[in-house]
Design a protein around this motif. Structure first.
Motif, mmCIF file in Angstrom:
data_model
loop_
_atom_site.group_PDB
_atom_site.id
_atom_site.type_symbol
_atom_site.label_atom_id
_atom_site.label_comp_id
_atom_site.label_asym_id
_atom_site.label_seq_id
_atom_site.Cartn_x
_atom_site.Cartn_y
_atom_site.Cartn_z
ATOM 1 N N MET A 153 0.038 -8.749 -12.201
ATOM 2 C CA MET A 153 0.168 -9.573 -13.409
ATOM 3 C C MET A 153 -0.786 -9.008 -14.469
ATOM 4 O O MET A 153 -1.986 -8.879 -14.238
ATOM 5 N N ASN A 154 -0.266 -8.654 -15.680
ATOM 6 C CA ASN A 154 -1.108 -8.109 -16.723
ATOM 7 C C ASN A 154 -1.886 -9.208 -17.427
ATOM 8 O O ASN A 154 -1.654 -10.402 -17.216
ATOM 9 N N ALA A 155 -2.841 -8.807 -18.294
ATOM 10 C CA ALA A 155 -3.731 -9.772 -18.946
ATOM 11 C C ALA A 155 -2.966 -10.720 -19.844
ATOM 12 O O ALA A 155 -3.237 -11.927 -19.902
ATOM 13 N N ALA A 156 -1.979 -10.198 -20.585
ATOM 14 C CA ALA A 156 -1.208 -11.066 -21.504
ATOM 15 C C ALA A 156 -0.452 -12.141 -20.740
ATOM 16 O O ALA A 156 -0.377 -13.308 -21.150
ATOM 17 N N HIS A 157 0.105 -11.723 -19.607
ATOM 18 C CA HIS A 157 0.867 -12.696 -18.812
ATOM 19 C C HIS A 157 -0.051 -13.768 -18.238
ATOM 20 O O HIS A 157 0.284 -14.952 -18.180
ATOM 21 N N ARG A 158 -1.288 -13.340 -17.794
ATOM 22 C CA ARG A 158 -2.233 -14.316 -17.254
ATOM 23 C C ARG A 158 -2.648 -15.310 -18.319
ATOM 24 O O ARG A 158 -2.795 -16.508 -18.064
ATOM 25 N N LYS A 159 -2.890 -14.832 -19.536
ATOM 26 C CA LYS A 159 -3.275 -15.743 -20.622
ATOM 27 C C LYS A 159 -2.159 -16.751 -20.913
ATOM 28 O O LYS A 159 -2.395 -17.939 -21.137
ATOM 29 N N ARG A 160 -0.938 -16.232 -20.947
ATOM 30 C CA ARG A 160 0.193 -17.133 -21.227
ATOM 31 C C ARG A 160 0.332 -18.180 -20.121
ATOM 32 O O ARG A 160 0.592 -19.350 -20.354
ATOM 33 N N HIS A 161 0.131 -17.781 -18.856
ATOM 34 C CA HIS A 161 0.225 -18.706 -17.732
ATOM 35 C C HIS A 161 -0.887 -19.759 -17.787
ATOM 36 O O HIS A 161 -0.670 -20.962 -17.532
ATOM 37 N N ALA A 162 -2.116 -19.327 -18.153
ATOM 38 C CA ALA A 162 -3.231 -20.267 -18.264
ATOM 39 C C ALA A 162 -2.977 -21.283 -19.363
ATOM 40 O O ALA A 162 -3.300 -22.474 -19.241
ATOM 41 N N ALA A 163 -2.390 -20.790 -20.483
ATOM 42 C CA ALA A 163 -2.088 -21.718 -21.585
ATOM 43 C C ALA A 163 -1.075 -22.775 -21.152
ATOM 44 O O ALA A 163 -1.175 -23.956 -21.504
ATOM 45 N N GLN A 164 -0.077 -22.379 -20.361
ATOM 46 C CA GLN A 164 0.917 -23.341 -19.880
ATOM 47 C C GLN A 164 0.285 -24.378 -18.958
ATOM 48 O O GLN A 164 0.611 -25.564 -19.007
ATOM 49 N N LEU A 165 -0.645 -23.964 -18.103
ATOM 50 C CA LEU A 165 -1.318 -24.904 -17.206
ATOM 51 C C LEU A 165 -2.148 -25.907 -17.989
ATOM 52 O O LEU A 165 -2.169 -27.112 -17.704
ATOM 53 N N ARG A 166 -2.896 -25.382 -19.024
ATOM 54 C CA ARG A 166 -3.712 -26.288 -19.818
ATOM 55 C C ARG A 166 -2.856 -27.297 -20.567
ATOM 56 O O ARG A 166 -3.199 -28.466 -20.696
ATOM 57 N N SER A 167 -1.687 -26.835 -21.073
ATOM 58 C CA SER A 167 -0.797 -27.763 -21.789
ATOM 59 C C SER A 167 -0.207 -28.823 -20.860
ATOM 60 O O SER A 167 0.210 -29.887 -21.291
ATOM 61 N N SER A 168 -0.158 -28.529 -19.543
ATOM 62 C CA SER A 168 0.361 -29.493 -18.569
ATOM 63 C C SER A 168 -0.706 -30.459 -18.085
ATOM 64 O O SER A 168 -0.442 -31.313 -17.226
ATOM 65 N N GLY A 169 -1.966 -30.310 -18.522
ATOM 66 C CA GLY A 169 -3.024 -31.236 -18.102
ATOM 67 C C GLY A 169 -3.997 -30.661 -17.131
ATOM 68 O O GLY A 169 -4.961 -31.330 -16.740
ATOM 69 N N PHE A 170 -3.795 -29.413 -16.700
ATOM 70 C CA PHE A 170 -4.734 -28.780 -15.778
ATOM 71 C C PHE A 170 -5.944 -28.255 -16.561
ATOM 72 O O PHE A 170 -5.838 -27.859 -17.737
#
Length: 654
Positions: free
Chosen positions: A1-18
Motif C-alpha cells: 500500500m503506497n503512502a497516498a493510499h494509506r492517507k486516503r484510508h486513514a481519512a475514511q476511518l476518521r470520517s467514520s468516527g475512528f
C-alpha cells in the motif's frame, strides 16, 4: 500500500468516527471508578458477583412462588402425608373459584334400568309381566382416550355389512316388544272373549239431535258470519293475504340441504391439548372400574393402584367426585390421565374434602401428589372444551359406547345406521348427545337394540327397531324410512381425506378459477374404490383430465363418476352390472392430478351436484300395511324414553 493510499484510508476511518488512542490499561487508580481505557479487576469482580446474586434471588423467589414444585407431582416422601382412619380425608377450602382459560360444558352420563309391563304369548296364552329395559342418555365424548385407541379405521363401505337387516333368529326376541304403559304385580294372564251386548253403553243422544248438530256445524262452516270453522281449515291469513297486506314483502320457506358449520382446522392439523374432567360418582363402585370408564388403560390402572395401596384402598362412594386432568399421550392421537384427585362430599357442611391425588411425573411414573389448585365444584358434571381435542363423530361414538359398556358389534351398527346421512369424519360439538334403549340381557346374554337417537347441534335423528311379519328386523325413522341411502358418499376404503370440495376454486394446475365438479378424496395409491350403489357400468377408459375413469348408471336418473384411477378392477367393462360396495378400481394420480386421490362425482338427470350434501333417496321404506303397527311401536318406545327409572335398580355410570 503506497503512502497516498494509506492517507486516503486513514481519512475514511476518521470520517467514520475512528480515532487514534492509547491501548487499554489496568493501571487505574485503586479505589476510583475506572475511566476511559482503564480496567479495574475489583470493579469487574463486583459486577459479576452482583449478577450472580440477582440470579439466585430471582430463582429463590420463583421457587417459593411455585411452592417448590417443578413438575405436576411431588415425591411421596417429601409430602409427609398421613392417612387418617378409613378415608384419609383433609378439608379443602373451595370458597374461591379458580380461573379457567377454556370454556366448560356440562356432561351427562346416565345408564338407567327401567321396567314396564310387556305382553307375550306363552303356550298359546297371552301373559303380561314386568320386563327391565336399559336406557342410556349421554353427551358424546369430547376427547378421545385409551378407550377408543384400538378402534378400526373408519371405512364407510365396510359399514354396509353392519347395517344389514337382522334376522329374528339372531336377536334376543322374536318380534316387536308389545309394551304396556304401567308396571304389573307378578304375571297377569290375558283372555280374549266376545263382548256381550249388555256391555254396550247407553245412548247419550238420539238420532234427531245428532242430525241437528251435524246440520248446524255444516251451515256455520260455509256461512259468512264469524263462526267456528272445520277443524282442518286454516285459521290464519294465507300467503296471498300476507303479500297483499304488506307490499313488497317476501314470504320465504325453509331452505333444504343447507348446513351451517363453524370453520375449524382439519383434524390432522391441530395439536392435542390438556383438558380437565369433573364428575360425580352415582353409586358405590371400585376405583378401578371408574378409571377404566374414563380412559385409563390397564397399565395406568395398575400403576395407580400400586401407588394408592397404602393411602386409598376402599371403593368410591355415591356423591364423591373425581377430578381428572388429561393431556396428550405419547402416541399423539389420544389423551392420557396426567393427574387424578378424589374428593368426598360432606352433605352436612356442604364441603368437598380432598382425599388424595396421584399425578404423572416427568419420568412417566404415578406418585401421590399435592392437591391441585382449589376450585368451586359445579352442581353438574363438567369438562373443559379444548377445540383441538374434539374427536370425529365416528371416534366419539366409539369412545362413548365403550365408556358405557356397549359391545363393539352394537357400536358398529349404530355408526352404520347414521353413516349414510352424516359425514363421520367431521368433529362433534360440545353438547352433542346420544340416547339408546335396549332390552336387558336374556339367559344367554343377548340384547335387542330398540332405539337410537343422535343429537348433533340442533338436529335430532331417531331410529326405531321394527320387525316385519317375515321375521326381519330393521331400523326406521319416525316416518318409516331406513337410515340407508342407495348411494355411498365416500366410496373408497377408509373414506379418504377430503382435499377439495364441490364448487368454484382456483385450479391447482392451471391456476384459473374453475368449477370443481366433484369432491377429491385423498388416499394412498392402490386404495380400493367401490361402486357407490347398484348400477350398470357405462364407461371404462381414459378421458381427458380425468385420467382413468369409470362412469356408472344408477336408477331414476342418477349417475356416478370416478376419476384418476391407477387401474381398473378385473372384469369391469361397459355393460357390467355392479353392486354397492363392489371394488371397481384403485386410487391413482392419472390425468390432471397433483397427487393420488379419487375424484368422485354425482349427476342427477345430467346435472352435477355436491356428493357430500345432496339429499339422496332412501334405499327402502316400510310398507304401508305395517305403518299402523310401526306407529304403535314408536309410541311405546317414546313412552319408555320418558319413563322414570326403577327406584331400586338404578345403574348410573360415570
Amino acid at each position: 500500500m503506497n503512502a497516498a493510499h494509506r492517507k486516503r484510508h486513514a481519512a475514511q476511518l476518521r470520517s467514520s468516527g475512528f480515532e487514534d488512542g492509547p491501548a487499554l490499561t489496568v493501571q487505574s487508580t485503586d479505589g476510583d471508578i475506572p475511566h476511559g481505557r482503564e480496567l479495574s479487576f475489583a470493579w469487574l469482580a463486583g459486577t459479576v458477583v452482583t449478577g450472580l446474586t440477582s440470579v439466585l434471588l430471582m430463582g429463590a423467589a420463583l421457587y417459593i412462588a411455585f411452592e417448590g414444585r417443578d413438575t405436576f407431582s411431588t415425591p411421596y416422601r417429601a409430602l409427609h402425608i398421613s392417612a387418617p382412619a378409613e378415608a384419609g380425608l383433609t378439608p379443602t377450602d373451595i370458597s374461591s373459584k379458580s380461573e379457567r382459560a377454556r370454556p366448560v360444558t356440562q356432561t351427562r352420563s346416565e345408564l338407567e334400568v327401567i321396567e314396564a309391563g310387556i305382553r307375550e304369548l306363552i303356550d298359546g296364552r297371552a301373559i303380561i309381566r314386568n320386563q327391565p329395559f336399559i336406557r342410556l342418555r349421554a353427551t358424546l365424548a369430547t376427547a378421545a382416550t385409551a378407550l377408543s385407541e384400538d378402534v378400526p379405521a373408519y371405512d364407510p363401505v365396510a359399514i354396509l355389512n353392519a347395517t344389514q337387516p337382522i334376522e329374528a333368529a339372531q336377536a334376543a326376541g322374536e318380534g316387536n316388544t308389545d309394551i304396556y304403559g304401567a308396571d304389573v304385580e307378578g304375571e297377569v294372564a290375558v283372555r280374549l272373549a266376545a263382548m256381550p251386548m249388555t256391555f254396550a253403553p247407553p245412548a247419550a243422544i238420539d238420532d234427531a239431535l245428532a242430525g241437528e248438530f251435524v246440520r248446524l256445524t255444516l251451515e256455520s262452516a260455509y256461512s259468512d258470519i264469524d263462526a267456528p270453522v272445520l277443524a282442518y281449515a286454516a285459521s290464519g291469513p294465507t300467503i296471498r293475504e300476507l303479500g297483499e297486506a304488506e307490499e313488497g314483502s317476501l314470504v320465504t320457506g325453509v331452505a333444504e340441504n343447507v348446513t351451517v358449520m363453524p370453520k375449524t382446522t382439519r383434524l390432522d392439523e391441530a395439536q392435542l391439548g390438556r383438558t380437565e374432567r369433573i364428575f360425580t360418582v352415582k353409586e358405590r363402585s371400585p376405583l378401578t372400574d371408574v378409571m377404566r370408564r374414563n380412559g385409563f388403560n390397564d397399565v395406568e390402572i395398575k400403576a395407580i393402584s400400586a401407588t394408592l395401596k397404602n393411602v386409598f384402598t376402599r371403593d368410591l362412594r355415591p356423591g364423591e367426585r373425581l377430578r381428572i386432568l388429561l393431556g396428550p399421550a405419547n402416541n399423539g392421537t389420544t389423551l392420557s390421565p396426567y393427574r387424578m384427585s378424589i374428593y368426598a362430599h360432606d352433605s352436612e357442611t356442604d364441603v368437598d374434602l380432598h382425599a388424595v391425588t396421584v399425578a404423572l411425573t416427568d419420568k412417566g411414573q404415578y406418585v401421590v401428589s399435592m392437591a391441585p389448585p382449589e376450585m368451586e365444584f359445579p352442581e353438574e358434571d363438567t369438562e373443559e372444551v379444548n377445540v383441538a381435542n374434539l374427536p370425529s363423530i365416528y371416534r366419539s361414538i366409539w369412545e362413548t359406547g365403550r365408556k358405557h359398556d356397549l359391545s363393539d358389534e352394537t357400536i358398529t351398527r349404530i355408526i352404520g345406521m347414521f353413516a349414510y346421512d352424516l359425514d363421520m369424519t367431521k368433529r362433534i360439538a360440545p353438547g352433542d348427545a346420544i340416547e339408546i334403549l335396549k332390552t336387558a340381557p336374556d339367559a344367554e346374554g343377548r340384547q335387542d337394540l330398540l332405539y337410537v337417537a343422535l343429537t348433533l347441534g340442533s338436529t335430532k335423528r331417531e331410529l326405531y327397531r321394527f320387525v316385519t311379519p317375515d321375521g326381519v328386523a330393521d331400523f326406521y325413522d319416525p316416518s318409516g324410512e331406513t337410515g340407508k341411502r342407495f348411494l355411498v358418499r365416500r366410496p373408497l376404503e377408509g373414506g379418504g381425506t377430503l382435499r377439495s370440495r364441490f364448487g368454484y376454486r382456483i385450479h391447482p394446475i392451471f391456476k384459473s378459477r374453475k368449477l370443481h365438479t366433484g369432491v377429491d378424496l385423498a388416499a394412498r395409491t392402490g386404495t380400493p374404490i367401490y361402486a357407490a350403489g347398484d348400477g350398470v357400468v357405462q364407461l371404462v377408459g381414459w378421458q381427458s383430465g380425468y385420467g382413468n375413469k369409470i362412469e356408472v348408471q344408477h336408477v331414476n336418473g342418477y349417475e356416478t363418476a370416478y376419476g384418476h384411477m391407477s387401474r381398473f378392477a378385473d372384469g369391469i367393462k361397459p355393460g357390467t352390472r355392479v353392486r354397492q360396495g363392489q371394488i371397481i378400481g384403485y386410487v391413482g394420480s392419472t390425468g390432471y392430478s397433483t397427487g393420488p386421490h379419487l375424484h368422485f362425482e354425482i349427476l342427477i338427470n345430467g346435472n352435477l351436484v355436491d356428493p357430500l350434501s345432496v339429499k339422496l333417496p332412501r334405499e327402502n321404506s316400510l310398507a304401508d300395511q305395517y305403518r299402523s303397527q310401526f306407529g304403535q311401536v314408536v309410541a311405546q318406545i317414546n313412552d319408555l324414553m320418558q319413563k322414570d327409572p326403577a327406584p331400586v335398580a338404578v345403574a348410573a355410570s360415570e
